[in-house]
Each structure stands twice: as structure tokens, then as C-alpha cells.
Design a protein around this motif. Structure first.
Motif, PDB file in Angstrom:
ATOM      1  N   GLU A  66     -14.897 -11.258  20.333  1.00  0.00           N
ATOM      2  CA  GLU A  66     -13.959 -11.531  21.429  1.00  0.00           C
ATOM      3  C   GLU A  66     -12.625 -10.801  21.268  1.00  0.00           C
ATOM      4  N   PHE A  67     -12.472 -10.049  20.195  1.00  0.00           N
ATOM      5  CA  PHE A  67     -11.171  -9.438  19.905  1.00  0.00           C
ATOM      6  C   PHE A  67     -10.819  -8.365  20.941  1.00  0.00           C
ATOM      7  N   ASP A  68      -9.570  -8.380  21.385  1.00  0.00           N
ATOM      8  CA  ASP A  68      -9.079  -7.409  22.369  1.00  0.00           C
ATOM      9  C   ASP A  68      -8.492  -6.207  21.620  1.00  0.00           C
ATOM     10  N   TRP A  69      -9.248  -5.127  21.531  1.00  0.00           N
ATOM     11  CA  TRP A  69      -8.845  -3.955  20.750  1.00  0.00           C
ATOM     12  C   TRP A  69      -7.661  -3.218  21.372  1.00  0.00           C
ATOM     13  N   SER A  70      -7.440  -3.437  22.640  1.00  0.00           N
ATOM     14  CA  SER A  70      -6.322  -2.751  23.309  1.00  0.00           C
ATOM     15  C   SER A  70      -4.963  -3.279  22.851  1.00  0.00           C
ATOM     16  N   THR A  71      -4.964  -4.421  22.160  1.00  0.00           N
ATOM     17  CA  THR A  71      -3.692  -4.993  21.681  1.00  0.00           C
ATOM     18  C   THR A  71      -3.188  -4.308  20.412  1.00  0.00           C
ATOM     19  N   LEU A  72      -4.053  -3.521  19.785  1.00  0.00           N
ATOM     20  CA  LEU A  72      -3.646  -2.857  18.541  1.00  0.00           C
ATOM     21  C   LEU A  72      -2.783  -1.635  18.837  1.00  0.00           C
ATOM     22  N   PRO A  73      -1.756  -1.399  18.038  1.00  0.00           N
ATOM     23  CA  PRO A  73      -0.927  -0.203  18.215  1.00  0.00           C
ATOM     24  C   PRO A  73      -1.648   1.041  17.703  1.00  0.00           C
ATOM     25  N   SER A  74      -0.989   2.172  17.784  1.00  0.00           N
ATOM     26  CA  SER A  74      -1.618   3.426  17.369  1.00  0.00           C
ATOM     27  C   SER A  74      -1.725   3.542  15.846  1.00  0.00           C
ATOM     28  N   THR A  75      -0.905   2.812  15.130  1.00  0.00           N
ATOM     29  CA  THR A  75      -0.959   2.852  13.671  1.00  0.00           C
ATOM     30  C   THR A  75      -0.883   1.435  13.110  1.00  0.00           C
ATOM     31  N   PHE A  76      -1.727   1.142  12.130  1.00  0.00           N
ATOM     32  CA  PHE A  76      -1.766  -0.197  11.533  1.00  0.00           C
ATOM     33  C   PHE A  76      -2.557  -0.134  10.231  1.00  0.00           C
ATOM     34  N   THR A  77      -2.610  -1.257   9.553  1.00  0.00           N
ATOM     35  CA  THR A  77      -3.414  -1.380   8.334  1.00  0.00           C
ATOM     36  C   THR A  77      -4.350  -2.572   8.487  1.00  0.00           C
ATOM     37  N   LEU A  78      -5.600  -2.367   8.154  1.00  0.00           N
ATOM     38  CA  LEU A  78      -6.597  -3.445   8.187  1.00  0.00           C
ATOM     39  C   LEU A  78      -6.852  -3.891   6.747  1.00  0.00           C
ATOM     40  N   LYS A  79      -6.699  -5.199   6.492  1.00  0.00           N
ATOM     41  CA  LYS A  79      -6.806  -5.696   5.120  1.00  0.00           C
ATOM     42  C   LYS A  79      -7.697  -6.928   5.027  1.00  0.00           C
ATOM     43  N   PRO A  80      -8.350  -7.099   3.874  1.00  0.00           N
ATOM     44  CA  PRO A  80      -8.989  -8.388   3.582  1.00  0.00           C
ATOM     45  C   PRO A  80      -7.932  -9.349   3.051  1.00  0.00           C
ATOM     46  N   ASN A  81      -8.040 -10.608   3.385  1.00  0.00           N
ATOM     47  CA  ASN A  81      -7.020 -11.573   2.986  1.00  0.00           C
ATOM     48  C   ASN A  81      -6.980 -11.783   1.476  1.00  0.00           C
ATOM     49  N   CYS A  82      -8.134 -11.792   0.849  1.00  0.00           N
ATOM     50  CA  CYS A  82      -8.203 -12.050  -0.599  1.00  0.00           C
ATOM     51  C   CYS A  82      -8.821 -10.864  -1.327  1.00  0.00           C
ATOM     52  N   GLY A  83      -8.399  -9.674  -0.957  1.00  0.00           N
ATOM     53  CA  GLY A  83      -8.962  -8.467  -1.554  1.00  0.00           C
ATOM     54  C   GLY A  83      -8.568  -8.288  -3.007  1.00  0.00           C
ATOM     55  N   LEU A  84      -9.362  -7.493  -3.716  1.00  0.00           N
ATOM     56  CA  LEU A  84      -9.147  -7.250  -5.140  1.00  0.00           C
ATOM     57  C   LEU A  84      -8.855  -5.778  -5.389  1.00  0.00           C
ATOM     58  N   GLY A  85      -7.755  -5.503  -6.065  1.00  0.00           N
ATOM     59  CA  GLY A  85      -7.450  -4.143  -6.504  1.00  0.00           C
ATOM     60  C   GLY A  85      -7.331  -3.117  -5.396  1.00  0.00           C
ATOM     61  N   GLY A  86      -6.867  -3.524  -4.240  1.00  0.00           N
ATOM     62  CA  GLY A  86      -6.682  -2.584  -3.135  1.00  0.00           C
ATOM     63  C   GLY A  86      -7.956  -2.227  -2.402  1.00  0.00           C
ATOM     64  N   GLN A  87      -9.066  -2.865  -2.772  1.00  0.00           N
ATOM     65  CA  GLN A  87     -10.336  -2.567  -2.106  1.00  0.00           C
ATOM     66  C   GLN A  87     -10.355  -3.163  -0.698  1.00  0.00           C
ATOM     67  N   GLY A  88     -11.011  -2.465   0.200  1.00  0.00           N
ATOM     68  CA  GLY A  88     -11.178  -2.970   1.557  1.00  0.00           C
ATOM     69  C   GLY A  88     -10.012  -2.705   2.481  1.00  0.00           C
ATOM     70  N   ILE A  89      -8.968  -2.050   1.982  1.00  0.00           N
ATOM     71  CA  ILE A  89      -7.815  -1.744   2.834  1.00  0.00           C
ATOM     72  C   ILE A  89      -8.080  -0.443   3.588  1.00  0.00           C
ATOM     73  N   LEU A  90      -7.933  -0.488   4.886  1.00  0.00           N
ATOM     74  CA  LEU A  90      -8.152   0.684   5.726  1.00  0.00           C
ATOM     75  C   LEU A  90      -6.829   1.025   6.424  1.00  0.00           C
ATOM     76  N   VAL A  91      -6.321   2.202   6.133  1.00  0.00           N
ATOM     77  CA  VAL A  91      -5.045   2.635   6.703  1.00  0.00           C
ATOM     78  C   VAL A  91      -5.309   3.515   7.920  1.00  0.00           C
ATOM     79  N   VAL A  92      -4.834   3.073   9.067  1.00  0.00           N
ATOM     80  CA  VAL A  92      -4.968   3.848  10.305  1.00  0.00           C
ATOM     81  C   VAL A  92      -3.649   4.566  10.541  1.00  0.00           C
ATOM     82  N   TYR A  93      -3.728   5.876  10.499  1.00  0.00           N
ATOM     83  CA  TYR A  93      -2.521   6.713  10.495  1.00  0.00           C
ATOM     84  C   TYR A  93      -1.945   6.935  11.891  1.00  0.00           C
ATOM     85  N   GLY A  94      -2.818   6.958  12.885  1.00  0.00           N
ATOM     86  CA  GLY A  94      -2.316   7.201  14.236  1.00  0.00           C
ATOM     87  C   GLY A  94      -3.451   7.360  15.230  1.00  0.00           C
TER      88      GLY A  94
END
Length: 450
Positions: A66-94
Motif C-alpha cells: 500500500e506504500f505511496d512511492w510518489s511521497t519519496l524525495p529524489s534522494t534518501f536512505t533505506l535502512k533496516p531498523n535493527c541492522g548489523l554492521g551497516g548491512q542492508g543500508i541502501l543509499v539513493v543518491y538522486g
């Protein structure tokens, strides 16, 4: 590296970290909060400490659909809430164009909604979770890069990791994202760690993949000597975060946004220990030095940190070389028959071979009896200068030499110390000691010197 290895018995290992500091210093409740990024941000925000904005979070598959993808800006970071050692972080540059065109990751590759959905599914399943349990995915504001750091990073945001114990910062490093780390400031994924002198906030030695480096990989850009802005405020903010978290031993990650300033990006209850290599200094002895101290407030904690651990690189250099580190301006004392010791400031000039004393000061101290004369080429052309026997005390070391006498009435310093007389010292151009004329006059007055 030699001095660091000599202190190897003080290098903190994982077992010692866990048994001596992590478990005795931190409650399980405080650790669980630090492991939960969203809860940590909530607590820090409640304490009016600066944190990153959330754009949205997804707890289950239904919310993903149900997520509205149009609400996301051109740049953001996607993270897991309880991630370990920086794993699972996705950096969206633009994004090259507006929605629904795909975004661009830090490594330059496109990422579309389907890619994001697959990544979020992995997060929800606990693929990157510290406990391998189902997790929450959230979209977070991406920090705007400070111009100072732009030449040093690859499409990512650097941060400053500070290890704090007992409300005192004991070690710090600058973490730089690289192409290898896909724009993430994580050393395990190929980022660069650069040690920071706690006293000054100036970078020292650097590591990449566990090896010491001097330059940014692929560029002749020196990593040593970079002044971190707002250093005292960074130390204070890190201590404030530690107090709010109720973790007595932790790592605090702070980033600098070019518009918002300092931001706490994360708290880490299990900070990595490669920071010791980046600083060429072991942690164990530093932790022992602050154990049991009573710290009244963050300002006091920052001051103690700077006093205790500032100048560690200088101490290492002195230990290895057996020479004192001096700056480009240093107070000296000249033995004087009438007053004992005459204090003044000298310019340390490695470009000059021989020490020079001004005509006026030499006359005042009765040092104008020339041994011989020598022709030299100075700013005024070729001239013949007298040479005298001359002694002075620099950093508690007596230096006996032969010095020129020259007219320095239009120059700031009465004395320049040339490289011939600097064999017992190492010169650090970034180290400056200033003694005002007013202070000098008071010293002279106290000693009865006119």
C-alpha cells in the motif's frame, strides 16, 4: 606503527570489550534501545538532540503493497531498523527525472520500485537483522554533503565515530565512504577510517581494509591534517547522546549537514575496534584513565577528553624519534648575565640554515662581540654579517651555537632559529604557540628586565 605495536598489551580486543566494558557498563534495556534505530531517534528527539527525519516506515508486507512511492524525495536512505554492521543500508543518491522514473544509487546504478520492494522484503524477513528476526524498514533523510568533505568521498556522506566511556570521549575517527563501499561510511564494506586527534579535531593516520594509507585511493589527496569543523561541539553532542542513551560505553556517530549542521546519525552499543589502528593508539589504557571519573556535564567531559588524549600523535613521534615536537613559533630563553634568563618568542625557520638575532636585542644583552664576519645574500642583497657565540633554551633543551646578527627592527621576531640548531627537534607547521607582547612584558617586568 612501531610505537603502536609496543603498546599491544593495551589494545582492546572483542572479548575484553564485551566482558570489561560492554556488559558491566550497559544495561540490557539500554542496549536494546541502541539496537533499535527508530526508538533511539525517538529518545534523542525527545531530548531535543538533532536527528534525521523519517520519510516513512514499513512494518509488514501489507504496508509495502500500500506504500505511496510518489511521497519519496529524489534522494534518501533505506535502512533496516535493527541492522548489523551497516548491512542492508541502501543509499539513493538522486533521480534524473521526476516520479515514476527510477532513482540512482550511490554507485551510479538505477534502482526502481521493484528493486526497492525486493530490498524491503529482505529487511522484513530479518536478512540484515542483528537477531535474524523480522525487522522494520524505514526511509530516512539523506544528509547534504559538506563542501569540505566533497573531494574525500564517493557519492556518500562521511560521519565521525566517537567512542565514549564514562561521559568522556576516548577515541574518534572520520569514516569516509568509497566506491567500494557503495557510498556507505562503513569500514567493513570498504570505507576509509581516519584517526582524529581529540585535542584539536585534526585527522592523523588512515586505514583502508586494515592497511595504513596516506592518500585517498586513486587520488593524491592527503588524508592527514584535515580540520574537522565544530570539533568541541561534536564532542559535547556525543556526550549528550551518551547521557540520554544511558549507555556508559558506546560509539556515537555524528554527521555534518551543510544546512542543518551537526546530526546524530546512530548510536552503537558494540563499537568496532579498528578505530585503534586508525589512531595508532590502543583503547584499553585510555579507558582505564577515565574509569571512575566524576563528570559533571558534557562541557567538562569534552575538556577532560581534550586534555587527556590531545596530542597523542605528537607523543608517538617523540617516543619513536627521541626528538621533541615544536611549532613554527616557540618561546625561548636566552641566558643573560644580568637577569638570568631573557624570555622572548622565536620564529622556527627551517628555510634558514643559521640562527639570527636582531641587532637591537644583541646589543641589549651584550652579545655584539663578533667572532668573525660572513658574506650572505639576504632580502637587501649581498651583505656582511657578524657571527657571535650564542646560547638559548628551547623546550627545556640548551642549544649552543653560532648566530648571525642582523637588523630585524621591521620584523615581528627578534630571533629566527635556523635548521642547523633544530637537530634535536621535529617541526610541526600546524602547531603554533603564541605569546603576546603584553605577556612577554609582564614576564620581563617580573624578572626585572628592561
Amino acid at each position: 606503527m612501531l610505537a603502536f605495536l609496543k603498546k599491544s598489551k593495551y589494545v582492546l580486543g572483542l572479548n575484553a570489550r564485551n566482558l570489561n566494558y560492554l556488559r558491566p557498563s550497559n544495561s540490557l534495556r539500554a542496549i536494546r534501545i541502541a539496537d533499535n534505530k527508530l526508538l533511539t531517534k525517538k529518545i534523542l528527539r525527545k531530548a531535543s538532540l538533532p536527528v534525521l527525519q523519517n520519510y516513512g516506515l514499513i512494518r509488514q508486507i501489507k504496508e509495502l503493497k500500500e506504500f505511496d512511492w510518489s511521497t519519496l524525495p529524489s534522494t534518501f536512505t533505506l535502512k533496516p531498523n535493527c541492522g548489523l554492521g551497516g548491512q542492508g543500508i541502501l543509499v539513493v543518491y538522486g533521480r534524473k527525472k521526476k516520479f515514476p522514473y527510477p532513482w540512482i544509487k550511490a554507485d551510479g546504478r538505477p534502482v526502481n520500485i521493484k528493486d526497492l520492494e525486493n530490498h524491503i522484503l529482505n529487511i522484513l524477513e530479518g536478512t540484515f537483522s542483528l537477531t535474524s528476526l523480522p525487522d522494520i524498514a524505514f526511509f530516512e533523510e539523506r544528509i547534504k554533503l559538506l563542501k569540505l568533505f566533497k573531494p574525500y568521498v564517493y557519492r556518500g556522506i562521511p560521519d565521525i565515530r566517537i567512542i565514549i566511556y564514562n561521559s568522556v570521549p576516548v577515541m574518534a575517527q572520520l569514516r569516509l565512504p568509497t566506491k567500494e563501499s557503495s557510498g556507505r561510511a562503513n569500514l567493513h564494506q570498504g570505507g576509509i577510517g581516519v584517526g582524529i586527534d581529540l585535542g584539536t579535531g585534526i585527522t592523523t593516520t588512515a586505514i583502508h581494509r586494515g592497511r595504513l594509507i596516506e592518500y585517498v585511493p586513486g587520488a593524491r589527496l592527503l588524508l592527514k591534517g584535515l580540520q574537522i569543523p565544530e570539533w568541541k561541539e561534536i564532542l559535547k553532542l556525543a556526550i549528550q547522546a551518551q547521557i540520554v542513551s544511558r549507555l556508559n560505553f558506546l560509539g556515537v556517530d555524528i554527521a555534518i549537514d551543510r544546512e542543518k549542521g551537526l546530526i546524530i546519525s546512530e548510536l552503537n552499543a558494540r563499537p568496532g575496534l579498528s578505530i585503534q589502528i586508525a589512531n595508532l593508539s590502543p583503547l584499553a589504557d585510555r579507558l582505564l584513565r577515565v574509569k571512575g571519573l566524576k563528570i559533571k556535564n558534557p562541557l567538562k567531559g569534552a575538556k577532560i577528553s581534550q586534555d587527556l588524549f590531545g596530542g597523542e600523535v605528537e607523543e608517538t613521534l617523540e617516543e619513536v624519534s627521541g626528538k621533541k615536537v615544536i611549532g613554527i613559533n616557540e618561546p625561548i630563553e636566552i641566558p643573560d648575565r644580568q637577569s638570568g634568563k631573557y624570555p622572548t618568542m622565536a620564529k622556527i625557520d627551517t628555510g634558514a640554515y643559521r640562527t639570527t638575532i636582531s641587532t637591537n636585542l644583541a646589543r641589549q644583552l651584550g652579545l655584539n662581540e663578533a667572532m668573525r664576519y660572513k658574506k650572505v645574500r639576504g632580502a637587501l642583497g649581498l651583505e656582511e654579517r657578524p657571527i657571535i657565540e650564542f646560547s638559548f633554551i628551547l623546550d627545556k633543551k640548551l642549544v649552543s651555537t653560532e648566530a648571525f646578527i642582523a637588523d630585524r627592527s621591521q620584523l615581528k621576531y627578534d630571533i629566527i632559529v635556523g635548521r642547523k640548531d633544530l637537530k634535536q627537534f621535529l617541526v610541526d607547521p600546524s602547531k603554533n604557540i603564541f605569546m603576546s607582547q603584553r605577556v612577554l612584558e609582564k614576564v620581563k617586568e617580573k624578572r626585572g628586565i628592561k
